[in-house]
Write a protein that holds these residues in place. Structure first.
Motif, PDB file in Angstrom:
ATOM      1  N   VAL A  63       0.951  -1.282  -0.097  1.00 52.23           N
ATOM      2  CA  VAL A  63      -0.072   0.005  -0.007  1.00 52.23           C
ATOM      3  C   VAL A  63       0.764   1.246   0.121  1.00 52.23           C
ATOM      4  CG1 VAL A  63      -1.795   1.384   1.314  1.00 52.23           C
ATOM      5  CG2 VAL A  63      -1.800  -1.254   1.271  1.00 52.23           C
ATOM      6  N   VAL A  64       0.547   2.043  -1.073  1.00 44.68           N
ATOM      7  CA  VAL A  64       1.406   3.348  -0.961  1.00 44.68           C
ATOM      8  C   VAL A  64       0.526   4.381  -0.675  1.00 44.68           C
ATOM      9  CG1 VAL A  64       2.830   4.985  -2.571  1.00 44.68           C
ATOM     10  CG2 VAL A  64       3.099   2.476  -2.750  1.00 44.68           C
ATOM     11  N   SER A  65       0.702   5.118   0.484  1.00 42.15           N
ATOM     12  CA  SER A  65      -0.324   6.160   1.030  1.00 42.15           C
ATOM     13  C   SER A  65      -0.057   7.089   0.175  1.00 42.15           C
ATOM     14  CB  SER A  65      -0.258   6.120   2.368  1.00 42.15           C
ATOM     15  OG  SER A  65      -0.409   7.339   2.853  1.00 42.15           O
ATOM     16  N   PRO A  66      -1.332   7.860  -0.244  1.00 41.52           N
ATOM     17  CA  PRO A  66      -1.131   9.392  -0.560  1.00 41.52           C
ATOM     18  C   PRO A  66      -0.302  10.224   0.456  1.00 41.52           C
ATOM     19  CG  PRO A  66      -3.269   8.524  -0.583  1.00 41.52           C
ATOM     20  CD  PRO A  66      -2.583   7.673  -0.042  1.00 41.52           C
ATOM     21  N   GLY A  67      -0.348   9.936   1.637  1.00 41.89           N
ATOM     22  CA  GLY A  67       0.533  10.396   2.816  1.00 41.89           C
ATOM     23  C   GLY A  67       2.053  10.576   2.524  1.00 41.89           C
ATOM     24  N   ASP A  74       0.232  11.560  11.453  1.00 44.67           N
ATOM     25  CA  ASP A  74      -0.510  11.325  12.486  1.00 44.67           C
ATOM     26  C   ASP A  74      -1.445  10.163  12.210  1.00 44.67           C
ATOM     27  OD1 ASP A  74      -0.024  13.917  13.380  1.00 44.67           O
ATOM     28  OD2 ASP A  74      -1.919  14.921  12.736  1.00 44.67           O
ATOM     29  N   MET A  75      -1.367   9.408  13.519  1.00 44.56           N
ATOM     30  CA  MET A  75      -1.935   8.034  13.531  1.00 44.56           C
ATOM     31  C   MET A  75      -2.577   7.608  14.920  1.00 44.56           C
ATOM     32  SD  MET A  75       0.953   5.923  11.750  1.00 44.56           S
ATOM     33  CE  MET A  75       2.410   7.036  12.116  1.00 44.56           C
ATOM     34  N   TRP A  76      -3.557   7.138  14.860  1.00 44.71           N
ATOM     35  CA  TRP A  76      -4.508   6.674  16.059  1.00 44.71           C
ATOM     36  C   TRP A  76      -5.251   5.250  15.851  1.00 44.71           C
ATOM     37  CZ3 TRP A  76      -9.254   9.709  17.925  1.00 44.71           C
ATOM     38  CH2 TRP A  76      -9.578   9.323  19.462  1.00 44.71           C
ATOM     39  N   TYR A  77      -4.627   4.093  16.487  1.00 42.13           N
ATOM     40  CA  TYR A  77      -4.991   2.952  16.148  1.00 42.13           C
ATOM     41  C   TYR A  77      -6.094   2.668  17.289  1.00 42.13           C
ATOM     42  CZ  TYR A  77      -1.704   2.667  12.325  1.00 42.13           C
ATOM     43  OH  TYR A  77      -0.901   3.056  11.331  1.00 42.13           O
ATOM     44  N   LYS A  78      -7.434   3.220  17.157  1.00 45.21           N
ATOM     45  CA  LYS A  78      -8.402   2.982  18.429  1.00 45.21           C
ATOM     46  C   LYS A  78      -8.838   1.647  18.476  1.00 45.21           C
ATOM     47  CE  LYS A  78     -10.768   6.308  16.237  1.00 45.21           C
ATOM     48  NZ  LYS A  78     -12.076   7.324  15.907  1.00 45.21           N
ATOM     49  N   ASN A  79      -8.762   0.755  17.332  1.00 41.92           N
ATOM     50  CA  ASN A  79      -9.145  -0.485  17.334  1.00 41.92           C
ATOM     51  C   ASN A  79      -8.123  -1.634  17.345  1.00 41.92           C
ATOM     52  OD1 ASN A  79     -11.870   0.324  17.055  1.00 41.92           O
ATOM     53  ND2 ASN A  79     -10.996   0.809  14.940  1.00 41.92           N
ATOM     54  N   HIS A  80      -6.915  -1.347  17.453  1.00 43.17           N
ATOM     55  CA  HIS A  80      -5.746  -2.247  17.479  1.00 43.17           C
ATOM     56  C   HIS A  80      -4.442  -1.582  18.352  1.00 43.17           C
ATOM     57  CE1 HIS A  80      -7.453  -2.309  13.441  1.00 43.17           C
ATOM     58  NE2 HIS A  80      -7.082  -3.524  13.412  1.00 43.17           N
ATOM     59  N   PHE A  81      -3.670  -2.727  18.834  1.00 49.11           N
ATOM     60  CA  PHE A  81      -2.519  -2.483  19.453  1.00 49.11           C
ATOM     61  C   PHE A  81      -1.575  -2.700  18.402  1.00 49.11           C
ATOM     62  CE2 PHE A  81      -4.784  -4.535  23.284  1.00 49.11           C
ATOM     63  CZ  PHE A  81      -4.987  -3.204  23.960  1.00 49.11           C
TER      64      PHE A  81
END
Lengths: 129, 129
Positions: B16-20, B50-57
Motif C-alpha cells: 500500500v502506497v499511501s497518498p500521505g 498522524d496516527m491513532w489505532y483506536k481498534n488495534h494494539f
C-alpha cells in the motif's frame, strides 16, 4: 505508550542467552498485554538450531545476515536474507542455519510469557498464569 | 510454512502506497491465520504523519533510519533509531516524524485485514469478514 531500547534490556531478565548459542531479547511479552509477543533473536555465524513451536504461531523477519531455513517436515530448504519473512503457520518443525550473524524480528501468538523453555522437541511449552 | 520476500510483494495488493507518503508492505494479514498481522512500513525523510489505532494494539521496531515519535495524548517526544521499539498499548494518538528514511517492522493485534483505511482520526477502521 512504551518505548523500549534493545540495549537497555541487555543483562536483564528480558534477555535470554541460550546454551545453544542464540540470544533472544524480549521487547514485549504476554504481560505487556499487546495480544502477541515481540522479540529480537540473534544467531551467531555457524549456528544450526532445531525448533518446533507446537503451541505457537511465529513470524520471523530477517533484517541482517544470511542463512538457510530447513522445513524438517518436508525437507525443503529456503534461503533467508534481509527482506525475507518466514511464517510458521503449521507449527512446522524447522532448523535455522546461520551462515553469517543473523538478526531476526519475531512475533508469537499466543504471546510468550518469557518463562517457557525449549523442551526436548525444541518447542516452547505453554505457560499458564 | 510460508516464505515471503518483501521484493516479491512490490506492486501487488500487499503493498500500500499511501497518498500521505508512507509505504506499507503486508507480509501477513488476518487471512494468513497467524493471530496477528506483520508489516513493513517505510517513512521517507521529512514525513510527519498522524496516527491513532483506536481498534488495534501495534508494536513497531525500527531497524533503519531516525526520527521522532510524539505522543499526542501527553506531548512527550521520543527519539526513534535502530534498536528502538515503540508499543501503542493504550491506543495512543501519535505522530511519527522521519528525519531520514525509516524502516519499521510492525505487528498488529487484532490482525489487520488489509482492507482498512485510515479514517479522519488517522485510525484503521475495523473490518468484519
Amino acid at each position: 505508550m512504551k518505548i523500549i531500547r534493545t540495549e537497555d534490556l541487555r543483562g536483564t531478565d528480558r534477555e535470554v542467552v541460550s546454551p545453544g548459542g542464540w540470544t533472544s531479547v524480549r521487547w514485549l511479552l504476554k504481560s505487556d498485554g499487546m495480544g502477541f509477543s515481540f522479540h529480537e533473536t540473534t544467531f551467531p555465524p555457524g549456528l544450526e538450531f532445531d525448533m518446533w513451536y507446537k503451541n505457537h504461531f511465529e513470524a520471523v523477519f530477517c533484517y541482517k545476515g544470511e542463512g538457510t531455513l530447513v522445513n524438517r517436515d518436508t525437507g525443503e530448504e529456503h534461503k533467508i536474507e534481509p527482506g525475507t519473512v518466514y511464517a510458521l503457520d503449521k507449527h512446522d518443525r524447522h532448523t535455522l542455519k546461520a551462515k553469517t550473524e543473523m538478526k531476526l524480528v519475531c512475533s508469537f501468538w499466543p504471546p510468550v510469557t518469557g518463562r517457557e523453555m525449549h523442551d526436548e522437541d525444541g518447542a516452547y511449552t505453554l505457560v499458564e498464569d
